[in-house]
Design a protein around this motif. Structure first.
Motif, PDB file in Angstrom:
ATOM      1  N   GLN A 478       0.829  -1.212   0.000  1.00 17.56           N
ATOM      2  CA  GLN A 478       0.000   0.000   0.000  1.00 17.56           C
ATOM      3  C   GLN A 478       0.862   1.260   0.000  1.00 17.56           C
ATOM      4  O   GLN A 478       0.586   2.218  -0.741  1.00 17.56           O
ATOM      5  CB  GLN A 478      -0.927  -0.007   1.208  1.00 17.56           C
ATOM      6  N   HIS A 479       1.904   1.267   0.827  1.00 22.47           N
ATOM      7  CA  HIS A 479       2.770   2.451   0.885  1.00 22.47           C
ATOM      8  C   HIS A 479       3.526   2.653  -0.425  1.00 22.47           C
ATOM      9  O   HIS A 479       3.684   3.792  -0.898  1.00 22.47           O
ATOM     10  CB  HIS A 479       3.745   2.331   2.052  1.00 22.47           C
ATOM     11  N   ARG A 482       1.202   4.164  -2.932  1.00 24.50           N
ATOM     12  CA  ARG A 482       0.981   5.592  -2.638  1.00 24.50           C
ATOM     13  C   ARG A 482       2.173   6.432  -3.075  1.00 24.50           C
ATOM     14  O   ARG A 482       2.018   7.472  -3.739  1.00 24.50           O
ATOM     15  CB  ARG A 482       0.742   5.771  -1.129  1.00 24.50           C
ATOM     16  N   GLU A 486       2.305   9.443  -5.957  1.00 25.21           N
ATOM     17  CA  GLU A 486       2.710  10.810  -5.602  1.00 25.21           C
ATOM     18  C   GLU A 486       3.896  11.271  -6.447  1.00 25.21           C
ATOM     19  O   GLU A 486       3.928  12.412  -6.921  1.00 25.21           O
ATOM     20  CB  GLU A 486       3.055  10.878  -4.115  1.00 25.21           C
TER      21      GLU A 486
END
Length: 522
Positions: A478-479, A482, A486
């Motif tokens: 998940q990180h 993300r 970004e």
């Protein structure tokens, strides 16, 4: 109903009309003025249904609006001299500011070639930022110098009883976002230039995670591969005896890096807790060898995100792996879980190539071999009837879909990239620190290949140290997703769409620089 822009202009015209009149304003003007003021008052309270003329989206990095979100500070900063050593030196464009910063770094640290390369690559990535807000060039000037640079003697006794000497390093580069955190690297190639370069890059890599963590990198020119267990323990204890004066769970948190695995971290932590009574923080890792597979897993998750963007997946992809350390082997393990086909490993003895791919059982065999200190891949030939050793002569002549360089710094040059591209490789994802040369990065872009840069792909250790004991593969995935989004959005925001290396440097820099702006001249 007036829009806010129309209302403002009407109010200014009426007020100007009032100022020019010798007598009282006309009834028409009074009515118009009242109507405009009511519209403005209603809009200010949120009661108006008026839509603004331009709808803008807040930037992910600075939380400001619009494509020119970094222009809050006046351009008058361009009129200030960036340097004053031999007369006032000013700049007119972001590219000129970047070159001035590179020239200053070269003047001060010319012998540190790796550090100069990092400065040059990063500053030219940041030139669009300097164009939008010249003040950031002055922040970058400060960031070129680490907060603290530690170099010390590490004396230890070998098995023969001879006193040996090595250099120890720890560059505590930036604590703007939090306490210092970063890897420890052991190897004969470690010197001032390498450590300072890695510490500078770590600033942006840690900032990309979005967590409150500073950046530091340390290590020694000690080669653990040809040392006995006793020698390794004595060295680690001597190294930590000095380093312990400057680190701690709430000051500086070192983690595993090149040449530093679970065993080394265990000896280092053992000596630290012998010296210090405060040696941990609940829920956080400190000098821990836990989750050693995270860096490799993060690299593969990042590759998967890149392919998903193109409507593809890792399944069935033939993957060339350069290196055979803990990161390279965890990359292979995660590739297998995605259905990809790892093809190779390499070390000082050469490379092994499995034409049909390395299976889980074969990977376990390679893990057992490499767990013996100093063991070389050549031993794997005895256990495999299908492996090819140093065939073909050049590892990069092997046809593949993706390449994962997880070996030494600058291991992949322009010629290697050309061979990969000619053999049908569609992308290179770094699984190590600065494994690709600056010229090779340009060749990747010229050949239209995907490129997963180390400043983004190597964020795994920072994520795991922030999350702590609750770390899982799902949380890591998940990180990574993300961070990838970004960085991609930042690259588009600064008109370098698809250039994740530049996007990562810009995003990391802005997060640090925006915090530094409030700290003054420190």
């Amino acid at each position: 109903m007036f829009s806010i822009t129309t209302a403002s202009r009407s109010l200014r015209r009426v007020e100007l009309s009032k100022a020019r009149l010798c007598g009282p304003p006309s009834p028409a003007n009074v009515a118009l003025l009242s109507s405009v003021r009511r519209a403005l008052s209603s809009d200010a309270k949120g009661g108006s249904n008026t839509k603004s003329v331009v709808t803008t989206k807040k930037n992910l990095v600075t939380n400001e609006e619009g494509v020119h979100q970094t222009m809050k500070v006046s351009k008058s900063w361009k009129n200030k001299p960036l340097f004053r050593r031999q007369g006032d030196v000013r700049f007119k464009t972001g590219a000129e500011a970047a070159q001035l910063l590179v020239n200053e770094a070269t003047r001060r640290d010319a012998p540190l070639t790796q550090f100069i390369d990092s400065i040059s690559s990063t500053m030219h990535c940041l030139s669009p930022v300097f164009d939008r807000n010249p003040k950031y060039a002055f922040i970058a000037k400060t960031l070129m110098e680490p907060e603290r640079y530690l170099q010390f003697r590490v004396a230890w006794i070998d098995d023969v009883g001879v006193v040996r000497m090595n250099r120890g390093f720890r560059v505590q580069y930036s604590s703007s976002l939090g306490c210092f955190e970063g890897g420890l690297h052991f190897g004969s190639h470690i010197d001032n230039a390498v450590i300072k370069s890695l510490a500078f890059d770590q600033v942006f890599s840690n900032a990309l995670t979005g967590f409150n963590m500073g950046a530091a990198v340390g290590g020694s020119d000690f080669n653990p591969l040809d040392k006995s267990e006793g020698e390794l323990q004595r060295f680690c204890q001597s190294y930590m005896t000095e380093l312990a004066k400057y680190i701690g769970p709430d000051i500086d948190n070192p983690w595993m890096g090149m040449g530093v695995g679970k065993e080394e971290m265990g000896y280092l932590f053992g000596q630290f807790k012998r010296i210090n009574s405060k040696n941990s923080i609940p829920g956080r890792f400190f000098l821990s060898g836990t989750f050693s597979e995270v860096p490799g897993y993060a690299v593969v998750h990042f590759a998967n995100e890149m392919l998903k963007d193109k409507g593809e997946s890792l399944e069935g992809k033939r993957c060339l792996i350069v290196g055979s350390g803990k990161v390279a082997r965890s990359v292979a393990a995660k590739l297998l879980s995605y259905g990809a086909i790892p093809l190779s490993f390499s070390d000082a003895s050469g490379h092994v190539y499995e034409p049909d791919g390395i299976k889980e059982g074969q990977l376990r065999t390679i893990n057992k071999i490499k767990e013996d200190r100093g063991a070389l891949l050549g031993r794997y030939i005895i256990a495999s009837t299908t492996a090819q050793f140093n065939d073909p002569d050049d590892l990069f002549d092997i046809p593949c879909d993706l390449a994962f360089p997880c070996g030494a710094m600058d291991a992949v040059d322009t010629a290697d990239v050309e061979k990969l591209a000619n053999n049908g490789c569609i992308g290179v994802i770094e699984g190590g620190q600065k494994t690709i040369t600056a010229d090779a990065r340009k060749t990747l872009k010229k050949r239209g290949m995907m490129y997963g840069p180390h400043n983004v792909t190597m964020t795994g250790p920072a994520i795991s140290h922030h999350v702590g004991a609750s770390m899982t593969n799902e949380i890591l995935e998940q990180h990574i997703a993300r961070i990838y989004q970004e960085v991609k959005n930042t690259a588009s925001e600064f008109n370098v769409r698809g250039d994740l290396y530049t996007g990562g440097n810009i995003q990391g820099f802005l997060r640090v620089a925006n915090e530094m702006m409030g700290h003054g001249a420190v």
